[in-house]
Design a protein around this motif. Structure first.
Motif, mmCIF file in Angstrom:
data_model
loop_
_atom_site.group_PDB
_atom_site.id
_atom_site.type_symbol
_atom_site.label_atom_id
_atom_site.label_comp_id
_atom_site.label_asym_id
_atom_site.label_seq_id
_atom_site.Cartn_x
_atom_site.Cartn_y
_atom_site.Cartn_z
ATOM 1 N N CYS A 28 -26.340 34.389 -20.923
ATOM 2 C CA CYS A 28 -27.552 34.147 -21.710
ATOM 3 C C CYS A 28 -28.156 32.803 -21.351
ATOM 4 O O CYS A 28 -29.383 32.635 -21.398
ATOM 5 N N GLN A 49 -22.296 44.732 -34.830
ATOM 6 C CA GLN A 49 -22.668 45.650 -33.758
ATOM 7 C C GLN A 49 -21.658 46.786 -33.607
ATOM 8 O O GLN A 49 -22.026 47.902 -33.297
ATOM 9 N N HIS A 55 -13.400 45.917 -28.360
ATOM 10 C CA HIS A 55 -14.141 44.706 -28.700
ATOM 11 C C HIS A 55 -13.427 43.958 -29.825
ATOM 12 O O HIS A 55 -12.587 44.511 -30.543
ATOM 13 N N GLU A 57 -14.973 41.460 -32.911
ATOM 14 C CA GLU A 57 -16.189 40.927 -33.523
ATOM 15 C C GLU A 57 -15.783 40.085 -34.727
ATOM 16 O O GLU A 57 -14.929 40.482 -35.524
ATOM 17 N N LYS A 180 -30.476 31.733 -31.746
ATOM 18 C CA LYS A 180 -29.860 32.477 -30.656
ATOM 19 C C LYS A 180 -30.464 31.934 -29.364
ATOM 20 O O LYS A 180 -31.569 31.374 -29.362
ATOM 21 N N ASP A 184 -32.443 37.664 -25.900
ATOM 22 C CA ASP A 184 -31.202 38.427 -25.929
ATOM 23 C C ASP A 184 -30.041 37.460 -25.738
ATOM 24 O O ASP A 184 -29.858 36.903 -24.659
ATOM 25 N N HIS A 186 -26.898 37.914 -25.445
ATOM 26 C CA HIS A 186 -25.698 38.451 -24.818
ATOM 27 C C HIS A 186 -25.483 37.888 -23.411
ATOM 28 O O HIS A 186 -26.435 37.705 -22.648
ATOM 29 N N THR A 187 -24.231 37.634 -23.094
ATOM 30 C CA THR A 187 -23.789 37.452 -21.709
ATOM 31 C C THR A 187 -23.166 38.769 -21.283
ATOM 32 O O THR A 187 -22.323 39.322 -22.000
ATOM 33 N N TYR A 188 -23.608 39.288 -20.120
ATOM 34 C CA TYR A 188 -23.154 40.609 -19.679
ATOM 35 C C TYR A 188 -22.220 40.493 -18.482
ATOM 36 O O TYR A 188 -22.399 39.638 -17.618
ATOM 37 N N SER A 199 -19.481 42.503 -22.609
ATOM 38 C CA SER A 199 -20.503 41.560 -23.073
ATOM 39 C C SER A 199 -19.883 40.530 -24.010
ATOM 40 O O SER A 199 -18.779 40.704 -24.522
ATOM 41 N N SER A 201 -21.571 37.708 -27.136
ATOM 42 C CA SER A 201 -22.787 37.189 -27.771
ATOM 43 C C SER A 201 -22.437 36.332 -28.987
ATOM 44 O O SER A 201 -21.391 36.521 -29.621
ATOM 45 N N GLN A 240 -17.129 39.828 -28.783
ATOM 46 C CA GLN A 240 -16.532 39.951 -27.459
ATOM 47 C C GLN A 240 -16.413 41.442 -27.185
ATOM 48 O O GLN A 240 -15.503 42.094 -27.696
#
Length: 419
Positions: A28, A49, A55, A57, A180, A184, A186-188, A199, A201, A240
């Motif tokens: 990001c 999410q 993941h 979270e 943020k 977006d 997020h790191t992808y 991802s 974020s 994550q």
């Protein structure tokens, strides 16, 4: 296609990943290069999410009572392994610095009763409790005897009675805007942005007014009422969207709060499979405004000693946070270029190591199974507290002082940078 298959296999099996290279990490922070990194987040950005793939979270609420010296956090960890099994955990930490000096956090004075409370002995509280019958409803989270509920877009209520040692009733009211990085955050991970295999974020609310109480079975069963005028807090929603030891091998985190300023830093370093890439996000807020969101940072841990777990434990830090004025637009940032960067420095001695957390001991058993036996994986979190770190601001001679929570986390032992 080969790298996509490799990524898919490793995300399910937990085996060590190939070295994909820097072309398979899309951060990001890179996407806002030569742009304004500050983007105001809205309440819906804090929705859970809960992707179907593996993941972890988290929703973490930090609070600092500037008068009485209490400092801690309440957290929900929601994890899903391979789309098969979901767990949820409530973790809580409350700490009070010995001989806390409130004058270092603001220009207020303490009454005799406040001075007495600030100086009395206190036993640190640390609890980690499995949740039952948990469910997600947008931004809200519910479980037996626990709730995180958004009362409005600016007010969040966190209640928990799942553990008698840490019964909380806390309300966070927004003071400065939410943050943020970019549109977006997020790191992808992967070779195709349209179909990433993982991802990461983070969305922040860096400065809040906090009211409420904590009841505990320790400390003579005390009920701690936070000072309603001088308790500051921040919270962060983090995802994550892959196995944690594949996403990052090391983390740094700072939460600095005083009467007028807040500084938050969240930085992670990827494993060598993603070229040891550093993704660093900082936020500087003053009262009800965002000052800067630095993403070109040089964060150094100093005076490291190796402990019995084999990790480097710092005694001090010097973090140079380099960012643009948050009021600038994209074209103004591009015009100013590197010459327009301002430096915010956080530095000082890490006064006390309050906790060394062996993460494997705190994880639910099903989560342990995904990392047990993976070469080099030995996650530890080191939590520090200092009551008088220095915040140096551009164009201001006198630095700010204030209490600061600092964490460094090590996950995978593969030549982790020791600074």
């Amino acid at each position: 296609m080969l790298k996509w298959i490799q990524g898919g296999i490793s995300s399910v099996t937990g085996i060590a990943e190939p070295e994909y290279g820097p072309e398979c990490i899309h951060s990001c922070t890179t996407r806002v290069s030569n742009k304004q990194s500050f983007n105001e987040a809205v309440a819906d950005d804090f929705k859970w999410q809960s992707p179907e793939n593996t993941h972890v979270e988290t929703s973490t609420f930090y609070f600092t009572d500037l008068k009485k010296g209490y400092n801690g956090f309440a957290q929900i960890i929601h994890s899903n392994i391979g789309g098969i099994h979901t767990t949820a955990q409530f973790t809580f930490k409350l700490y009070k610095y010995k001989n806390y000096d409130a004058s270092k956090a603001g220009d207020f004075t303490l009454s005799e009763d406040e001075l007495a409370e600030a100086s009395k002995d206190f036993e640190t509280i640390w609890t980690s409790t499995k949740l039952s019958n948990f469910r997600i409803e947008g931004k809200n989270f519910f479980a037996d005897n626990l709730s995180i509920e958004w009362i409005s877009d600016t007010e969040v209520h966190f209640k928990s009675a799942v553990n008698p040692a840490s019964v909380i009733d806390l309300v966070f009211v927004q003071e400065a805007p939410s943050v943020k990085v970019g549109v977006d955050p997020h790191t992808y991970y992967g070779d195709n942005l349209e179909a990433p295999w993982g991802s990461m974020s983070h969305v922040f609310r860096p400065r809040n007014k906090v009211t409420g109480s904590i009841k505990t079975t320790t400390n003579s069963g005390a009920e701690i009422v936070l000072d309603k005028e001088y308790t500051k807090g921040m919270f962060v929603m983090a995802l994550q969207g892959m196995k944690p030891h594949h996403a990052a091998k090391a983390w740094k985190f700072i939460n600095f709060q005083n009467q007028h300023y807040s500084v938050v830093l969240m930085e992670f370093t990827t494993p060598k499979s993603y070229a040891n890439t550093v993704v660093s996000i900082a936020i500087v807020a003053k009262d009800d405004k965002i000052v800067s969101v630095p993403v070109m940072n040089d964060c150094r841990m100093l005076e490291l000693t190796t402990d019995d777990a084999g990790w480097g434990v710092p005694k001090s830090i010097n973090f140079q946070l380099n960012g643009f004025d948050a009021s600038l637009n994209d074209s103004e940032v591009e015009t100013k270029g590197i010459a327009g960067l301002e430096t915010f420095e956080i530095s000082g001695t890490l006064t006390e190591l309050t906790e060394r957390v062996d993460v494997m001991n705190e994880m639910p058993q099903f989560v342990k199974n995904i990392v047990s036996g993976v070469a080099g994986t030995k996650p530890y979190i080191y939590q520090f507290y200092s009551q008088d770190l220095l915040l140096k601001l551009p164009n201001e001679e006198k630095p700010q002082t204030g209490p600061c929570w600092f964490e460094t986390t090590y996950i995978v032992d593969e030549e982790v940078p020791q600074q």
